[in-house]
Design a protein around this motif. Structure first.
Motif, PDB file in Angstrom:
ATOM      1  N   ALA A  76       0.834  -1.198   0.000  1.00 39.70           N
ATOM      2  CA  ALA A  76       0.000   0.000   0.000  1.00 39.70           C
ATOM      3  C   ALA A  76       0.871   1.250   0.000  1.00 39.70           C
ATOM      4  N   LYS A  77       0.397   2.283  -0.688  1.00 35.71           N
ATOM      5  CA  LYS A  77       1.139   3.541  -0.777  1.00 35.71           C
ATOM      6  C   LYS A  77       0.166   4.715  -0.758  1.00 35.71           C
ATOM      7  N   LYS A  78       0.426   5.673   0.141  1.00 39.71           N
ATOM      8  CA  LYS A  78      -0.370   6.901   0.155  1.00 39.71           C
ATOM      9  C   LYS A  78       0.061   7.775  -1.014  1.00 39.71           C
ATOM     10  N   ILE A  79      -0.886   8.189  -1.850  1.00 41.02           N
ATOM     11  CA  ILE A  79      -0.528   8.967  -3.033  1.00 41.02           C
ATOM     12  C   ILE A  79      -0.828  10.456  -2.858  1.00 41.02           C
ATOM     13  N   LYS A  80      -1.743  10.791  -1.959  1.00 42.88           N
ATOM     14  CA  LYS A  80      -1.937  12.166  -1.514  1.00 42.88           C
ATOM     15  C   LYS A  80      -2.726  12.100  -0.215  1.00 42.88           C
ATOM     16  N   SER A  81      -3.015  13.246   0.376  1.00 42.10           N
ATOM     17  CA  SER A  81      -3.626  13.257   1.699  1.00 42.10           C
ATOM     18  C   SER A  81      -4.851  12.341   1.785  1.00 42.10           C
ATOM     19  N   LYS A  82      -4.688  11.286   2.582  1.00 41.74           N
ATOM     20  CA  LYS A  82      -5.752  10.314   2.875  1.00 41.74           C
ATOM     21  C   LYS A  82      -6.233   9.506   1.666  1.00 41.74           C
ATOM     22  N   HIS A  83      -5.544   9.611   0.544  1.00 46.35           N
ATOM     23  CA  HIS A  83      -5.851   8.784  -0.615  1.00 46.35           C
ATOM     24  C   HIS A  83      -4.792   7.690  -0.714  1.00 46.35           C
ATOM     25  N   VAL A  84      -5.226   6.449  -0.816  1.00 45.21           N
ATOM     26  CA  VAL A  84      -4.303   5.315  -0.738  1.00 45.21           C
ATOM     27  C   VAL A  84      -4.501   4.380  -1.925  1.00 45.21           C
ATOM     28  N   LEU A  85      -3.396   3.918  -2.454  1.00 47.04           N
ATOM     29  CA  LEU A  85      -3.395   2.945  -3.548  1.00 47.04           C
ATOM     30  C   LEU A  85      -2.794   1.639  -3.044  1.00 47.04           C
ATOM     31  N   GLY A  86      -3.432   0.533  -3.369  1.00 51.72           N
ATOM     32  CA  GLY A  86      -2.917  -0.774  -2.967  1.00 51.72           C
ATOM     33  C   GLY A  86      -2.832  -1.705  -4.162  1.00 51.72           C
ATOM     34  N   ILE A  87      -1.854  -2.582  -4.133  1.00 56.29           N
ATOM     35  CA  ILE A  87      -1.728  -3.590  -5.190  1.00 56.29           C
ATOM     36  C   ILE A  87      -1.431  -4.931  -4.529  1.00 56.29           C
ATOM     37  N   GLY A  88      -2.070  -5.966  -5.019  1.00 57.31           N
ATOM     38  CA  GLY A  88      -1.881  -7.284  -4.419  1.00 57.31           C
ATOM     39  C   GLY A  88      -2.017  -8.395  -5.445  1.00 57.31           C
ATOM     40  N   LEU A  89      -1.428  -9.515  -5.146  1.00 56.70           N
ATOM     41  CA  LEU A  89      -1.517 -10.700  -5.988  1.00 56.70           C
ATOM     42  C   LEU A  89      -1.787 -11.894  -5.096  1.00 56.70           C
ATOM     43  N   ASN A  90      -2.830 -12.644  -5.406  1.00 59.64           N
ATOM     44  CA  ASN A  90      -3.046 -13.899  -4.692  1.00 59.64           C
ATOM     45  C   ASN A  90      -3.205 -15.040  -5.685  1.00 59.64           C
ATOM     46  N   TYR A  91      -2.812 -16.216  -5.252  1.00 62.29           N
ATOM     47  CA  TYR A  91      -2.837 -17.379  -6.144  1.00 62.29           C
ATOM     48  C   TYR A  91      -3.244 -18.612  -5.357  1.00 62.29           C
TER      49      TYR A  91
END
Length: 204
Positions: A76-91
């Motif tokens: 997860a990475k905060k991209i601006k105030s209180k806005h968050v981007l997440g990336i995940g992979l499950n298998y």
């Protein structure tokens, strides 16, 4: 007389229902409302992403049963105030299975697996304790010589009543479409689901 071995148009990609963390599994796998900051739970409801999870990483491994194994990794990475981007992979890997013909002759082995690449985004509504999250899924499945590809979307909401230590959440999960079918005549649906969840922290 005509008989069918399986239902036509049945849902596929059921592996998406399997919880990715031990905590989620121990609580039934359907935790969409939470008052703490457990990054693993954001896989279920993207609205649980928050800026406190900036630069958080999650790793999970599942030894399911027999020789079926699964895993999940996310960031997860905060991209601006209180806005968050997440990336995940499950298998989920189903291991090696015997390849046999209709007479029972063993002609080798084959493997099968399912994968899901998940990109999620969450942001709070202005002047509110409400958070909205959306997750975009790219789903790939390989079952022997049969492969399929699908896209899905999850949309979630999360509202916190600080005074009462109460959280309400709603989720619409797996809105999507199968782009590449296992066979030309086997158009299948994603495991669509809607949920409402309540989280309450008790006094002690």
């Amino acid at each position: 007389y005509v008989s069918h071995a399986q239902l036509s148009g049945a849902k596929s990609y059921e592996f998406l229902k399997i919880p990715v963390s031990a905590r989620a599994a121990s609580l039934g796998g359907n935790i969409i409302a939470s008052g703490d900051q457990d990054f693993n739970l954001t896989f279920t409801n993207p609205a649980l992403l928050s800026d406190t999870m900036d630069n958080h990483v999650a790793f999970n491994y599942i030894n399911y049963f027999s020789d079926i194994n699964g895993g999940h990794v996310a960031y997860a990475k905060k991209i601006k105030s209180k806005h968050v981007l997440g990336i995940g992979l499950n298998y989920l890997s189903y291991g090696k299975m015997k390849l046999a013909d209709e007479y029972g002759n063993i002609n080798g082995s084959f493997s099968a697996n399912d994968m899901n690449l998940n990109v999620s985004y969450a942001f709070p509504l202005k002047d509110s304790n409400a958070t909205v999250g959306i997750a975009l899924k790219t789903i790939y499945s390989n079952l022997y010589n049969y492969t399929s590809l699908a896209s899905g979307i999850d949309v979630g909401g999360h509202y916190v009543f600080d005074k009462y230590k109460l959280t309400l959440a709603g989720l619409i999960q797996n809105i999507g479409y199968q782009w590449k079918k296992y066979t030309p005549s086997s158009q299948e649906k994603l495991p669509f689901k809607t949920q409402i969840g309540v989280y309450k922290q008790l006094k002690h």
